[in-house]
Write a protein that holds these residues in place. Structure first.
Motif, PDB file in Angstrom:
ATOM      1  N   ASP A  12      50.882  39.576  53.433  1.00 45.49           N
ATOM      2  CA  ASP A  12      50.779  38.779  52.210  1.00 45.49           C
ATOM      3  C   ASP A  12      50.291  39.604  51.023  1.00 45.49           C
ATOM      4  O   ASP A  12      50.376  39.150  49.884  1.00 45.49           O
ATOM      5  CB  ASP A  12      49.821  37.606  52.435  1.00 45.49           C
ATOM      6  N   GLY A  13      49.747  40.776  51.286  1.00 45.30           N
ATOM      7  CA  GLY A  13      49.251  41.617  50.203  1.00 45.30           C
ATOM      8  C   GLY A  13      48.847  42.984  50.718  1.00 45.30           C
ATOM      9  O   GLY A  13      48.803  43.233  51.926  1.00 45.30           O
ATOM     10  N   VAL A  14      48.539  43.882  49.779  1.00 45.23           N
ATOM     11  CA  VAL A  14      48.237  45.276  50.099  1.00 45.23           C
ATOM     12  C   VAL A  14      46.973  45.688  49.358  1.00 45.23           C
ATOM     13  O   VAL A  14      46.805  45.366  48.176  1.00 45.23           O
ATOM     14  CB  VAL A  14      49.406  46.210  49.691  1.00 45.23           C
ATOM     15  N   ILE A  15      46.102  46.400  50.052  1.00 45.97           N
ATOM     16  CA  ILE A  15      44.927  47.023  49.438  1.00 45.97           C
ATOM     17  C   ILE A  15      45.087  48.532  49.553  1.00 45.97           C
ATOM     18  O   ILE A  15      45.267  49.063  50.648  1.00 45.97           O
ATOM     19  CB  ILE A  15      43.616  46.571  50.111  1.00 45.97           C
ATOM     20  N   LEU A  16      45.022  49.217  48.432  1.00 37.32           N
ATOM     21  CA  LEU A  16      45.073  50.679  48.405  1.00 37.32           C
ATOM     22  C   LEU A  16      43.729  51.176  47.903  1.00 37.32           C
ATOM     23  O   LEU A  16      43.418  51.034  46.719  1.00 37.32           O
ATOM     24  CB  LEU A  16      46.202  51.172  47.491  1.00 37.32           C
ATOM     25  N   ALA A  17      42.916  51.725  48.791  1.00 39.87           N
ATOM     26  CA  ALA A  17      41.613  52.283  48.428  1.00 39.87           C
ATOM     27  C   ALA A  17      41.714  53.795  48.585  1.00 39.87           C
ATOM     28  O   ALA A  17      41.614  54.320  49.695  1.00 39.87           O
ATOM     29  CB  ALA A  17      40.517  51.708  49.319  1.00 39.87           C
TER      30      ALA A  17
ATOM     31  N   VAL B 101      49.332  43.864  45.055  1.00 39.64           N
ATOM     32  CA  VAL B 101      48.576  45.080  45.383  1.00 39.64           C
ATOM     33  C   VAL B 101      47.250  45.073  44.635  1.00 39.64           C
ATOM     34  O   VAL B 101      47.205  44.759  43.441  1.00 39.64           O
ATOM     35  CB  VAL B 101      49.377  46.348  45.030  1.00 39.64           C
ATOM     36  N   VAL B 102      46.193  45.433  45.331  1.00 37.72           N
ATOM     37  CA  VAL B 102      44.909  45.749  44.720  1.00 37.72           C
ATOM     38  C   VAL B 102      44.708  47.252  44.881  1.00 37.72           C
ATOM     39  O   VAL B 102      44.642  47.755  46.003  1.00 37.72           O
ATOM     40  CB  VAL B 102      43.753  44.971  45.380  1.00 37.72           C
TER      41      VAL B 102
ATOM     42  N   LEU C  60      39.140  41.659  49.049  1.00 41.65           N
ATOM     43  CA  LEU C  60      39.899  40.641  49.780  1.00 41.65           C
ATOM     44  C   LEU C  60      40.100  39.397  48.938  1.00 41.65           C
ATOM     45  O   LEU C  60      41.201  38.829  48.879  1.00 41.65           O
ATOM     46  CB  LEU C  60      39.172  40.284  51.078  1.00 41.65           C
ATOM     47  N   ALA C  61      39.037  38.974  48.243  1.00 38.66           N
ATOM     48  CA  ALA C  61      39.143  37.787  47.404  1.00 38.66           C
ATOM     49  C   ALA C  61      40.099  38.016  46.239  1.00 38.66           C
ATOM     50  O   ALA C  61      40.897  37.138  45.877  1.00 38.66           O
ATOM     51  CB  ALA C  61      37.758  37.398  46.887  1.00 38.66           C
ATOM     52  N   GLU C  62      40.040  39.210  45.657  1.00 41.07           N
ATOM     53  CA  GLU C  62      40.940  39.529  44.541  1.00 41.07           C
ATOM     54  C   GLU C  62      42.397  39.514  44.989  1.00 41.07           C
ATOM     55  O   GLU C  62      43.283  39.012  44.281  1.00 41.07           O
ATOM     56  CB  GLU C  62      40.571  40.887  43.967  1.00 41.07           C
ATOM     57  N   LEU C  63      42.658  40.046  46.183  1.00 33.74           N
ATOM     58  CA  LEU C  63      44.032  40.068  46.681  1.00 33.74           C
ATOM     59  C   LEU C  63      44.521  38.649  46.991  1.00 33.74           C
ATOM     60  O   LEU C  63      45.687  38.318  46.721  1.00 33.74           O
ATOM     61  CB  LEU C  63      44.120  40.940  47.931  1.00 33.74           C
TER      62      LEU C  63
ATOM     63  N   LYS D 165      45.531  37.145  43.714  1.00 36.45           N
ATOM     64  CA  LYS D 165      46.801  37.685  43.217  1.00 36.45           C
ATOM     65  C   LYS D 165      47.978  37.098  43.980  1.00 36.45           C
ATOM     66  O   LYS D 165      49.008  36.757  43.394  1.00 36.45           O
ATOM     67  CB  LYS D 165      46.810  39.207  43.347  1.00 36.45           C
ATOM     68  N   ALA D 166      47.817  37.005  45.302  1.00 32.71           N
ATOM     69  CA  ALA D 166      48.900  36.447  46.104  1.00 32.71           C
ATOM     70  C   ALA D 166      49.140  34.987  45.776  1.00 32.71           C
ATOM     71  O   ALA D 166      50.285  34.518  45.747  1.00 32.71           O
ATOM     72  CB  ALA D 166      48.576  36.607  47.589  1.00 32.71           C
ATOM     73  N   ALA D 167      48.061  34.247  45.488  1.00 36.10           N
ATOM     74  CA  ALA D 167      48.217  32.832  45.143  1.00 36.10           C
ATOM     75  C   ALA D 167      48.957  32.655  43.826  1.00 36.10           C
ATOM     76  O   ALA D 167      49.799  31.761  43.687  1.00 36.10           O
ATOM     77  CB  ALA D 167      46.844  32.167  45.070  1.00 36.10           C
TER      78      ALA D 167
END
Length: 550
Positions: free
Chosen positions: A244-249, A265-266, A281-284, A287-289
């Motif tokens: 449902d989404g991607v986190i790139l750290a 993407v965050v 996680l909350a930010e992603l 964004k997905a919502a």
């Protein structure tokens, strides 16, 4: 292969007051153990890594680390400070300091051990045991994972004493009969993530562990790809498709980033993945919502340039501007060094007339030193010719990543064409970065997404930057550059005149003391009047220039 850490590499009473002193104290233990061949060279590599990003972590942990050619085998030294040492963490100084040294191209097994240590540091029980360790050997064993935790020894006893209760307790799983109603909610939120840092040793894996713990607490399915020194296992394409989404750290470029096209993407620095995973996680989720279904292409977010990924949200525009400009300068400096040294060698070999030599492509005599001097001079001049384009290109790169390179180089070349010089290169780089960032914010059809970074962005941005540099800002910048150059040249000339007059004035005092006593009374006032008139004239007076010239 020796152990990663031994008791000799542990200092439970680290007395260093600064992070540099702490690194030196622990590195000296490594050198004494024969694991570091050049102490100063290794410390320089540690300092260079520290300059990229502070290595302090929340929870009182400092983890300086680097890959270095001066390290013979992967090594870990541990120090415990009673007073605490500032490693740049947001929550204050660190009392647990881990110095990790990995050789260039080091052994993958040991690098895997280092990565597992990075994951252990996210465990409060592990760090608590290190804080209470009373002997270096015990601390080393804890870090190697050889000593069992005492809490686990108590758990088997109750289980062994009541074996008959287990069959009776097994019907309890029948109580989750309401479980059939659980499928009513939608499937759990699925996330894929990538973590990476410049060395790929510590922060990469710590960010992965921190994100995994936060995901378990939030009931989120998370799969992490760690792009570290021990290699990486690529995410399954099916997992990416279902996410449902991607986190790139990350603090270095994510490899094969195009795999995540069309996903929310965050994009943050690796330390954000360590320090505030729940927020990411909350930010992603948010964004997905707002972006609709997981399979729908997400609306493009603000671009994240390489030099911005480690920046804090509170950093102002001036801070970012300085970072972008320094990015361009850092890439330009090698051209300055190479070109300058080649030209200096050319003058040393061929004299000051080497710049009058014909092109070596048309005339080159292998046995003549003059030909070799001309070759060095012309190669150095060619390197100097790249200064402004490289400056502009990498300023744009710092702002907008690789899409900024083409318009940046084009703008820098145009700055040379219109005689706008370095000032024109600075402006061209900033313009190119701004134009690319603006284009990246546009909502484009999915069919064009694949060719955006290869065709559309270079085409549009180069055209816009070329128009601005040729027809709008190029000539005014060139005029300003010429005015500044003239002003600086004039200031230098006036300074030379003032210094020369000071020297003449000093000489005049000595000359007056030597000459005047030998003159008659009627001659002395005349000589003094003529001298003061000539030295005290205006800068444009011919007599003043005559005195300076003499």
């Amino acid at each position: 292969m020796s152990e990663l850490i031994t008791a000799d590499l542990v200092d439970l009473d680290l007395s260093a007051a600064t992070k540099d002193a702490a690194a030196r104290s622990l590195a000296e233990r490594m050198a004494a153990a024969g694991r570091v061949t050049d102490l100063e060279g290794f410390l320089a590599d540690v300092a260079a890594r520290e300059a990229q990003m502070p290595t302090g972590l929340d929870g009182g942990i400092g983890i300086p680390h680097c890959r270095s050619a001066h390290v013979t085998e992967p090594t870990l030294a541990f120090g415990r400070s009673a007073a605490g040492i500032d490693f740049g963490a947001a929550d204050g100084p660190a009392d647990l300091v881990f110095l990790i040294a990995a050789p260039t191209g080091g052994d993958a097994d040991h690098l895997s051990i280092l990565s597992s240590l990075a994951r252990q540091l996210m465990d409060e029980a592990f760090t608590g045991a290190l804080r209470s360790a009373s002997e270096p050997a015990r601390a080393a064993a804890l870090i190697r994972g050889e000593e069992p935790e005492p809490e686990r020894e108590l758990t088997p006893e109750p289980d062994a004493s009541r074996p008959a209760d287990v069959p009776e307790a097994e019907p309890a799983p029948a109580t989750p009969a309401p479980a059939p109603s659980a499928p009513a909610p939608s499937a759990p939120f699925r996330i894929v993530a990538v973590t990476s840092c410049p060395t790929g040793i510590a922060h990469t894996y710590m960010a992965a562990e921190s994100l995994a713990k936060a995901a378990r607490a939030a009931g989120v399915e998370l799969t992490v790809e760690t792009q570290g020194s021990a290699g990486f296992q690529r995410l399954d394409p099916q997992l990416i498709a279902a996410a449902d989404g991607v986190i790139l750290a990350h603090d270095v470029e994510v490899r094969d980033r195009e795999r995540f096209a069309g996903k929310p993407v965050v994009d943050v620095g690796v330390k954000a993945g360590i320090n505030r995973p729940a927020e990411l996680l909350a930010e992603l989720r948010e964004k997905a919502a707002h972006g609709g279904a997981a399979d729908a292409p997400a609306r493009p977010t603000a671009p994240s340039a390489p030099m911005d990924r480690g920046a804090e949200a509170t950093d102002g525009y001036a801070t970012r501007l300085r970072t972008w400009l320094m990015t361009g300068v850092s890439y330009m400096v090698p051209f300055v060094a190479a070109g300058g040294l080649l030209i200096a060698l050319a003058f040393a070999i061929g004299g000051y007339t080497v710049d009058k030599a014909p092109s070596v492509a048309d005339h080159f005599v292998w046995a003549e030193s003059a030909s070799w001097a001309a070759l060095l001079f012309q190669v150095g001049g060619t390197a100097f010719g790249f200064l402004v384009p490289v400056l502009a290109g990498f300023i744009a790169y710092g702002m907008a990543d690789r899409p900024g390179l083409v318009p940046g180089f084009v703008g820098g070349a145009i700055a040379l064409t219109v005689n706008a010089g370095f000032l024109g290169g600075l402006i061209a780089g900033l313009l190119a970065g701004a134009v690319v960032r603006a284009i990246q914010r546009l909502d484009v059809p999915p069919v064009l997404r694949g060719i955006m970074p290869v065709v559309v962005i270079p085409l549009l941005s180069s055209a816009v930057v070329g128009f601005l540099m040729f027809l709008v800002v190029g000539k005014p910048i060139a005029a300003l550059q010429k005015a500044l150059t003239g002003w600086l040249t004039g200031s230098g000339r006036d300074l030379l005149v003032m210094r020369s007059e000071t020297h003449v004035g000093q000489r005049s005092t000595t000359d007056q003391g030597r000459v005047l006593p030998h003159l008659g009374r009627w001659q002395q006032p005349l000589v003094l009047r003529r001298w003061r008139t000539r030295v005290g004239s205006s800068p444009s007076d011919p007599s003043r220039r005559e005195v300076v010239q003499r």
